[in-house]
Design an enzyme around this catalytic site. Structure first.
Site, PDB file in Angstrom:
ATOM      1  N   GLU A   1      11.547   5.529 -17.063  1.00  0.00           N
ATOM      2  CA  GLU A   1      12.220   4.697 -18.063  1.00  0.00           C
ATOM      3  C   GLU A   1      11.563   3.323 -17.984  1.00  0.00           C
ATOM      4  OE1 GLU A   1      14.140   5.815 -20.212  1.00  0.00           O
ATOM      5  OE2 GLU A   1      14.992   7.646 -19.385  1.00  0.00           O
TER       6      GLU A   1
ATOM      7  N   CYS B   1      16.026  -3.511 -21.286  1.00  0.00           N
ATOM      8  CA  CYS B   1      14.833  -2.814 -21.781  1.00  0.00           C
ATOM      9  C   CYS B   1      14.933  -2.628 -23.289  1.00  0.00           C
ATOM     10  CB  CYS B   1      14.686  -1.480 -21.083  1.00  0.00           C
ATOM     11  SG  CYS B   1      16.231  -0.601 -21.019  1.00  0.00           S
TER      12      CYS B   1
HETATM   13  P1  NAD Z   1       9.191  -3.014 -11.363  1.00  0.00           P
HETATM   14  O1  NAD Z   1       8.300  -1.952 -11.892  1.00  0.00           O
HETATM   15  O2  NAD Z   1       8.572  -4.223 -10.771  1.00  0.00           O
HETATM   16  O3  NAD Z   1      10.140  -2.419 -10.207  1.00  0.00           O
HETATM   17  C1  NAD Z   1      11.044  -1.373 -10.428  1.00  0.00           C
HETATM   18  C2  NAD Z   1      11.372  -0.689  -9.108  1.00  0.00           C
HETATM   19  O4  NAD Z   1      10.202  -0.062  -8.595  1.00  0.00           O
HETATM   20  C3  NAD Z   1      11.869  -1.619  -8.016  1.00  0.00           C
HETATM   21  O5  NAD Z   1      12.901  -0.975  -7.306  1.00  0.00           O
HETATM   22  C4  NAD Z   1      10.634  -1.780  -7.127  1.00  0.00           C
HETATM   23  O6  NAD Z   1      10.931  -2.087  -5.790  1.00  0.00           O
HETATM   24  C5  NAD Z   1      10.007  -0.425  -7.233  1.00  0.00           C
HETATM   25  N1  NAD Z   1       8.572  -0.360  -6.969  1.00  0.00           N
HETATM   26  C6  NAD Z   1       7.631  -1.325  -7.128  1.00  0.00           C
HETATM   27  N2  NAD Z   1       6.401  -0.864  -6.817  1.00  0.00           N
HETATM   28  C7  NAD Z   1       6.562   0.432  -6.464  1.00  0.00           C
HETATM   29  C8  NAD Z   1       5.670   1.472  -6.063  1.00  0.00           C
HETATM   30  N3  NAD Z   1       4.351   1.273  -5.969  1.00  0.00           N
HETATM   31  N4  NAD Z   1       6.175   2.689  -5.793  1.00  0.00           N
HETATM   32  C9  NAD Z   1       7.511   2.930  -5.906  1.00  0.00           C
HETATM   33  N5  NAD Z   1       8.396   1.995  -6.268  1.00  0.00           N
HETATM   34  C10 NAD Z   1       7.938   0.760  -6.566  1.00  0.00           C
HETATM   35  O7  NAD Z   1      10.168  -3.371 -12.546  1.00  0.00           O
HETATM   36  P2  NAD Z   1      11.300  -4.481 -12.584  1.00  0.00           P
HETATM   37  O8  NAD Z   1      10.686  -5.830 -12.743  1.00  0.00           O
HETATM   38  O9  NAD Z   1      12.248  -4.252 -11.471  1.00  0.00           O
HETATM   39  O10 NAD Z   1      12.063  -4.079 -13.936  1.00  0.00           O
HETATM   40  C11 NAD Z   1      11.759  -4.580 -15.197  1.00  0.00           C
HETATM   41  C12 NAD Z   1      11.226  -3.483 -16.086  1.00  0.00           C
HETATM   42  O11 NAD Z   1      12.136  -2.387 -16.134  1.00  0.00           O
HETATM   43  C13 NAD Z   1      11.061  -3.932 -17.529  1.00  0.00           C
HETATM   44  O12 NAD Z   1       9.802  -3.540 -17.992  1.00  0.00           O
HETATM   45  C14 NAD Z   1      12.154  -3.162 -18.263  1.00  0.00           C
HETATM   46  O13 NAD Z   1      11.893  -2.918 -19.616  1.00  0.00           O
HETATM   47  C15 NAD Z   1      12.232  -1.913 -17.462  1.00  0.00           C
HETATM   48  N6  NAD Z   1      13.503  -1.219 -17.684  1.00  0.00           N
HETATM   49  C16 NAD Z   1      13.505  -0.074 -18.425  1.00  0.00           C
HETATM   50  C17 NAD Z   1      14.686   0.598 -18.684  1.00  0.00           C
HETATM   51  C18 NAD Z   1      14.710   1.850 -19.504  1.00  0.00           C
HETATM   52  O14 NAD Z   1      15.730   2.519 -19.526  1.00  0.00           O
HETATM   53  N7  NAD Z   1      13.636   2.208 -20.196  1.00  0.00           N
HETATM   54  C19 NAD Z   1      15.887   0.093 -18.174  1.00  0.00           C
HETATM   55  C20 NAD Z   1      15.858  -1.075 -17.415  1.00  0.00           C
HETATM   56  C21 NAD Z   1      14.646  -1.719 -17.177  1.00  0.00           C
END
Ligand code: NAD
Length: 524
Positions: free
Chosen positions: A242, A276
């Site tokens: 997502e 998002c």
């Molecule tokens: P992010 O990708 O930085 O982190 C998300 C999660 O992934 C965190 O828990 C982080 O610790 C973990 N993570 C980071 N690197 C990783 C790796 N290499 N392997 C495994 N896990 C890892 O995103 P963010 O800044 O936390 O969130 C913002 C983004 O989320 C925005 O782009 C937003 O649009 C998206 N989002 C999407 C939805 C949806 O339903 N489509 C909902 C909410 C947020």
């Protein structure tokens, strides 16, 4: 923020983004901790999968009761870790997930009911087929920070109801909300290790993927999503991703402009624009652009920004310095490329915390970088269009495709346009909130993701279909079994030309050849 507490143990300190105060700290789980959690989860899943839907439902309804008894406490924790207003924590996180919980508690059995499949002419040969839905085992959940309660909890609820156990790695910005989710299940009486939470940053998330759970439910950025998909592929772990959005709102001249203006303000600024499915691009038909903009600016002026615990605050703090810098960069890009800042466009000088003013921008167009990259902040850029075709083209001119909305009083036009928008959910005269409808699938087209959460489609991501096929007659060998012969080959030709046509009439003419073949097989 990551700090070293005591001497050795690595710790995450969670701060309130509105005040800078420490909310609490958690330890960073090591790769060994994470592996152990997945192993324990797998062991727990063997018993959990045997439980009846009724037993799972009762436990889940108890978990709801635990939440209901602690609504204020949970909402305060969410606001302290995320900066969002108290009311929004209830309206956009707690209420929707409570609804999702009751829905899947009561309906998962029906949604996963074994399905009899029509198998055409094979049925005339005394065979029948059904599909049953087996749990996967261990589901790893890696959420973002923006809806730290409802997103991971909703996914955990669906995974558990389908017979899986879960390991959640909350965002490093909101780890205490993650820990709270584990406490809720514990208090409700879920079996040990059915729900585990490992806290840490991206490296802990990576360790969870490495530990080879049976599914990864990931919410976050496109860049991390791609990394996770690549890492998961090593173990053939399937993933639901997502990811981000740059969601368009199209307002036609015949729309209810007062309602559209209110929707745009909420859609762009709730959760400080960190949804998002936030409205990140507004396209309005030229003839009503001035009127709609005036209404939007007026309504934006009236919004109170401040600390989330005040009930009259509509816009809270942003989550992190990194996020606010992206907003500053995008607003700067708008300014530099000729757009006009109508209101906002700066950090709120009243506060020291991470507050960015709700910002309305006009004269935006798709050539601007900030109209293509996800902002994830309280900005509402407005561009204009003249024809329906142009509106669709502009809306689809994006690498993302999460949600979209179309505003018109002409429902046929609304649906005609909606069907042409490349997005996983398209609302007509509504905006943003459909993640809150647990009954409907959620997920993106294009770079906005892979797979679905919520709805029956989301439930299907958390099970593996098993085909049970029965030969109820089981008296004679099948004509296609060994040994082969000239008669066999002749019969197989008949299969190709007659049986495979699906026509009973044609297949009947194959009967003499089939009997010949069966007699041959019985003799050998
Ligand atoms: P992010 O990708 O930085 O982190 C998300 C999660 O992934 C965190 O828990 C982080 O610790 C973990 N993570 C980071 N690197 C990783 C790796 N290499 N392997 C495994 N896990 C890892 O995103 P963010 O800044 O936390 O969130 C913002 C983004 O989320 C925005 O782009 C937003 O649009 C998206 N989002 C999407 C939805 C949806 O339903 N489509 C909902 C909410 C947020």
């Amino acid at each position: 923020m990551i700090a070293t507490a005591d001497s050795a143990e690595k710790t995450i300190i969670s701060y309130n983004p509105a005040t800078g105060e420490e909310v609490g700290r958690v330890r960073i789980s090591s790769a060994e901790d994470v592996q152990k959690a997945v192993t324990l989860s797998r062991a727990a899943s063997r018993e959990w999968r045997q439980t009846s839907f009724a037993a799972r439902r009762d436990l889940m309804m108890r978990a709801r009761e635990v939440i209901l008894a602690e609504v204020d406490e949970i909402a305060h924790l969410i606001l302290r870790e995320s900066g969002k207003p108290f009311g929004e924590a209830i309206a956009m996180e707690i209420a929707p997930v409570l609804d999702l919980m009751q829905y899947f508690a009561r309906n998962t059995e029906k949604l996963l009911k074994p399905a009899k499949i029509g198998i055409g002419l094979y049925a005339l040969m005394g065979r029948s087929s059904k599909i049953i839905y087996q749990p996967l085992g261990v589901v790893g959940i890696i959420p973002a920070w923006n809806y730290p309660f409802s997103i991971p909890l909703g996914e955990a609820v669906m995974a558990l109801m389908a017979g899986n156990t879960v390991v959640i790695k909350p965002s490093e910005l909101t780890p205490l909300v993650g820990v709270k989710i584990r406490d809720i299940f514990e208090k409700a009486g879920f079996p040990q290790n059915a729900v585990q939470v490992v806290t840490g940053d991206g490296s802990t998330g990576a360790a969870l993927v490495e530990a080879a759970p049976d599914k990864i439910m990931f919410t976050g950025s496109v860049a991390t999503g791609k990394k996770i998909a690549a890492a998961a592929a090593k173990n053939l772990t399937s993933v639901v991703l997502e990811l981000g959005g740059k969601d368009p709102m199209i307002v036609f001249a015949d729309a209810n402009l007062e309602l559209a203006a209110r929707a745009a303000v909420w859609g762009a600024f709730c959760n400080s624009g960190q949804s998002c499915s936030s409205v990140e691009r507004l396209y309005v038909q030229e003839s009503v652009a001035a009127e709609l903009t005036r209404k939007i600016v007026e309504k934006t002026k009236r919004l109170k920004q401040g600390f989330g615990d005040r009930e009259d605050v509509s816009v809270g703090a942003m989550s992190s310095e990194r996020q606010i810098k992206i907003v500053e960069d995008h607003v700067e890009d708008f300014r530099a490329s000729g757009a006009k800042i109508e209101i906002g466009g700066r950090r709120n000088p009243e506060f020291e915390g991470l507050f960015y003013e709700p910002t309305v921008i006009t004269n935006a167009n798709n050539d601007m970088r900030a109209m293509q990259e996800e902002t994830f902040g309280p900005t509402l850029p407005i561009a204009t269009f003249s024809t329906e075709e142009e509106a669709i083209r502009l809306a689809n001119d994006s690498e993302f495709g999460l949600t979209a909305s179309v505003w018109t009083r002409d429902r046929a036009k609304g649906e005609r346009v909606a069907r042409q928008i490349e997005a996983g959910s398209v609302c007509i005269n509504e905006v943003l909130y459909t993640h809150g409808i647990g009954q409907t699938p959620w997920g993106g087209f294009k770079n906005s993701g892979l797979g679905r959460t919520h709805g029956r489609e989301g439930l299907m991501e958390l099970v593996q279909p098993q085909h049970i096929h029965i030969n109820k007659l089981a008296l004679l060998p099948d004509a296609w079994w060994m040994p082969y012969s000239a008669t066999a080959v002749e019969t197989f030709r008949g299969f190709a030309t007659k049986f495979a046509s699906g026509s009973l009439l044609k297949t009947t003419t194959l009967m003499p050849q089939l009997l010949k073949r069966i007699r041959e097989l019985l003799k050998r």
